[in-house]
Scaffold this motif. Structure first.
Motif, mmCIF file in Angstrom:
data_model
loop_
_atom_site.group_PDB
_atom_site.id
_atom_site.type_symbol
_atom_site.label_atom_id
_atom_site.label_comp_id
_atom_site.label_asym_id
_atom_site.label_seq_id
_atom_site.Cartn_x
_atom_site.Cartn_y
_atom_site.Cartn_z
ATOM 1 N N GLU A 9 0.839 -1.413 -0.020
ATOM 2 C CA GLU A 9 0.149 0.005 -0.056
ATOM 3 C C GLU A 9 1.021 1.214 0.070
ATOM 4 O OE1 GLU A 9 -2.719 2.160 3.141
ATOM 5 O OE2 GLU A 9 -3.258 0.141 2.909
ATOM 6 N N THR A 10 0.524 2.286 -0.860
ATOM 7 C CA THR A 10 1.127 3.507 -0.679
ATOM 8 C C THR A 10 0.160 4.779 -0.835
ATOM 9 O OG1 THR A 10 3.081 4.829 -1.764
ATOM 10 C CG2 THR A 10 1.495 3.711 -3.533
ATOM 11 N N THR A 11 0.504 5.831 -0.533
ATOM 12 C CA THR A 11 -0.246 6.946 -0.743
ATOM 13 C C THR A 11 0.181 7.840 -1.832
ATOM 14 O OG1 THR A 11 1.019 8.087 1.084
ATOM 15 C CG2 THR A 11 -1.019 6.987 1.584
ATOM 16 N N ILE A 12 -0.505 8.333 -2.731
ATOM 17 C CA ILE A 12 0.149 9.089 -3.815
ATOM 18 C C ILE A 12 -0.684 10.542 -3.939
ATOM 19 C CG2 ILE A 12 0.566 9.297 -6.461
ATOM 20 C CD1 ILE A 12 0.247 6.447 -6.284
ATOM 21 N N HIS A 13 -0.025 11.599 -3.872
ATOM 22 C CA HIS A 13 -0.784 12.983 -3.975
ATOM 23 C C HIS A 13 -0.703 13.121 -5.545
ATOM 24 C CE1 HIS A 13 -0.212 14.085 0.333
ATOM 25 N NE2 HIS A 13 0.730 13.254 0.325
ATOM 26 N N ALA A 14 -1.880 12.987 -5.971
ATOM 27 C CA ALA A 14 -2.160 12.996 -7.472
ATOM 28 C C ALA A 14 -3.817 12.912 -7.642
ATOM 29 C CB ALA A 14 -1.401 12.079 -8.305
ATOM 30 N N THR A 15 -4.297 13.072 -8.821
ATOM 31 C CA THR A 15 -5.826 13.150 -8.773
ATOM 32 C C THR A 15 -6.043 11.555 -9.157
ATOM 33 O OG1 THR A 15 -5.535 13.274 -11.283
ATOM 34 C CG2 THR A 15 -5.919 15.266 -9.795
ATOM 35 N N LEU A 16 -7.136 11.235 -8.635
ATOM 36 C CA LEU A 16 -7.575 9.843 -9.186
ATOM 37 C C LEU A 16 -7.663 9.439 -10.304
ATOM 38 C CD1 LEU A 16 -8.721 7.063 -7.836
ATOM 39 C CD2 LEU A 16 -11.053 8.045 -7.888
ATOM 40 N N GLU A 17 -7.984 10.202 -11.352
ATOM 41 C CA GLU A 17 -7.974 9.995 -12.548
ATOM 42 C C GLU A 17 -6.354 9.790 -13.359
ATOM 43 O OE1 GLU A 17 -9.532 12.507 -11.269
ATOM 44 O OE2 GLU A 17 -11.748 11.996 -11.419
ATOM 45 N N LYS A 18 -5.498 10.573 -12.669
ATOM 46 C CA LYS A 18 -4.090 10.179 -13.079
ATOM 47 C C LYS A 18 -3.461 8.994 -12.692
ATOM 48 C CE LYS A 18 0.153 12.944 -13.593
ATOM 49 N NZ LYS A 18 0.951 14.097 -13.128
ATOM 50 N N VAL A 19 -4.123 8.517 -11.180
ATOM 51 C CA VAL A 19 -3.337 7.236 -10.890
ATOM 52 C C VAL A 19 -4.004 6.343 -11.669
ATOM 53 C CG1 VAL A 19 -3.186 5.810 -8.952
ATOM 54 C CG2 VAL A 19 -2.865 8.404 -8.528
ATOM 55 N N TRP A 20 -5.269 6.571 -12.017
ATOM 56 C CA TRP A 20 -6.079 5.380 -12.845
ATOM 57 C C TRP A 20 -5.471 5.224 -14.096
ATOM 58 C CZ3 TRP A 20 -9.701 1.817 -11.504
ATOM 59 C CH2 TRP A 20 -10.496 1.296 -12.409
ATOM 60 N N GLU A 21 -5.190 6.229 -14.782
ATOM 61 C CA GLU A 21 -4.330 6.254 -15.886
ATOM 62 C C GLU A 21 -3.090 5.614 -16.255
ATOM 63 O OE1 GLU A 21 -3.703 6.879 -19.934
ATOM 64 O OE2 GLU A 21 -5.615 6.724 -19.128
ATOM 65 N N TYR A 22 -2.370 5.868 -15.185
ATOM 66 C CA TYR A 22 -0.881 5.331 -15.051
ATOM 67 C C TYR A 22 -0.981 3.900 -14.623
ATOM 68 C CZ TYR A 22 1.773 9.591 -16.167
ATOM 69 O OH TYR A 22 2.272 10.678 -16.970
ATOM 70 N N THR A 23 -1.953 3.592 -14.166
ATOM 71 C CA THR A 23 -1.869 2.014 -13.724
ATOM 72 C C THR A 23 -2.853 1.129 -14.549
ATOM 73 O OG1 THR A 23 -4.035 2.554 -12.162
ATOM 74 C CG2 THR A 23 -1.431 2.585 -11.287
ATOM 75 N N GLN A 24 -3.813 1.557 -15.248
ATOM 76 C CA GLN A 24 -4.688 0.931 -16.041
ATOM 77 C C GLN A 24 -4.262 0.942 -17.468
ATOM 78 O OE1 GLN A 24 -7.180 -1.035 -15.238
ATOM 79 N NE2 GLN A 24 -6.911 -0.687 -13.145
ATOM 80 N N ASN A 25 -3.430 1.770 -18.127
ATOM 81 C CA ASN A 25 -2.855 2.126 -19.401
ATOM 82 C C ASN A 25 -1.638 1.153 -19.641
ATOM 83 O OD1 ASN A 25 -1.507 2.769 -21.756
ATOM 84 N ND2 ASN A 25 -2.250 4.724 -21.755
ATOM 85 N N HIS A 111 -5.130 13.068 -1.305
ATOM 86 C CA HIS A 111 -4.354 12.168 -1.890
ATOM 87 C C HIS A 111 -5.045 10.718 -2.157
ATOM 88 C CE1 HIS A 111 -3.931 11.019 2.525
ATOM 89 N NE2 HIS A 111 -3.901 9.801 2.359
ATOM 90 N N ILE A 112 -4.504 9.695 -2.691
ATOM 91 C CA ILE A 112 -5.106 8.430 -3.144
ATOM 92 C C ILE A 112 -4.416 7.563 -2.317
ATOM 93 C CG2 ILE A 112 -5.601 6.968 -5.083
ATOM 94 C CD1 ILE A 112 -6.919 9.654 -5.191
ATOM 95 N N VAL A 113 -5.007 6.449 -1.721
ATOM 96 C CA VAL A 113 -4.517 5.528 -1.161
ATOM 97 C C VAL A 113 -4.640 4.363 -2.058
ATOM 98 C CG1 VAL A 113 -4.748 3.695 0.586
ATOM 99 C CG2 VAL A 113 -5.140 5.938 1.014
ATOM 100 N N PHE A 114 -3.768 3.730 -2.530
ATOM 101 C CA PHE A 114 -3.362 2.778 -3.803
ATOM 102 C C PHE A 114 -2.806 1.485 -3.012
ATOM 103 C CE2 PHE A 114 -0.909 1.456 -7.712
ATOM 104 C CZ PHE A 114 -1.946 0.852 -8.135
ATOM 105 N N GLN A 115 -3.613 0.452 -3.057
ATOM 106 C CA GLN A 115 -3.292 -0.722 -2.500
ATOM 107 C C GLN A 115 -3.338 -1.907 -3.512
ATOM 108 O OE1 GLN A 115 -6.913 -0.911 -0.243
ATOM 109 N NE2 GLN A 115 -6.035 0.091 1.481
ATOM 110 N N THR A 116 -2.597 -3.003 -3.116
ATOM 111 C CA THR A 116 -2.777 -4.202 -3.898
ATOM 112 C C THR A 116 -2.586 -5.385 -2.959
ATOM 113 O OG1 THR A 116 -1.969 -5.281 -5.846
ATOM 114 C CG2 THR A 116 -0.291 -4.320 -4.677
#
Length: 207
Positions: A9-25, A111-116
């Protein structure tokens, strides 16, 4: 032998749309994720479920290949999203037989909490099971953690991925002259293993 799932898990100071794009593309994803060298979709990106082929270079011109499928879910499009994944490999050099996991994105304040979390079944046989428990699974956790750190740095600081690896793996400072595009895919599993078990030797291996 009970297996422990890999969780990062990490926290990222970015928009949800940007995190989504960089992980789903896939073309962006394969640049920061050390677990993959290439990711190729089998159909349109908005197709559900989306199937894909993946490849991981091991070094010396050898690669492990596999297949997978994932679905995306918008619980709250502006604040919470997720994607689930199943994958498998029949390649003779792959530790992984089949597995699955998820990515979760939660917007919290600024920020966005990004987990896997993911788990997999290693190949049959006690030798494979022990090798997975003692070596491969810890290495997969380390690769995932480093990859999440690379993504965080890339999105927050707008820096090249090479700078991230230089800071976190100082012995690899010489590789920063390489183009940042596709940096993660240049770091093969063989190099990562060498850097873990024999860093003084691994730093001299060409990428």
């Amino acid at each position: 032998m009970k297996r422990k799932p890999v969780y990062v898990e990490t926290t990222i100071h970015a928009t949800l749309e940007k995190v989504w794009e960089y992980t789903q593309n896939p073309k962006l994803h394969e640049q920061w994720d050390l677990r993959f060298s290439t990711i190729s979709l089998n159909g349109p990106q908005d197709e559900q479920p989306q199937t894909f082929l993946y490849e991981k270079h091991l070094g010396f011109g050898v690669s492990v290949t596999g297949t997978g499928a994932y679905r995306t879910r918008m619980m709250d499009e502006r604040n919470e999203r997720s994607s689930s994944l199943k994958f498998k490999s029949s390649h003779p050099l792959s530790f992984i037989k089949e597995g699955g996991g998820y990515w979760k994105y939660v917007k919290t304040n600024d920020h966005i909490v990004f987990q896997t979390q993911f788990d997999y079944e290693p190949k049959e046989g006690k030798g494979w099971a022990w090798a997975d428990r003692l070596l491969f699974r810890p290495m997969m956790g380390l690769m995932t953690a480093f990859s999440f750190g690379a993504l965080k740095t890339w999105l927050e600081r707008v820096r090249t991925l090479g700078c991230y690896w230089r800071e976190h793996l100082p012995i690899m400072e010489f590789v920063c002259c390489l183009p940042s595009s596709g940096y993660a895919k240049r770091l093969s599993l063989f190099h990562i293993l060498l850097l873990i078990i024999a860093p003084d030797f691994g730093c001299f291996m060409p990428l």
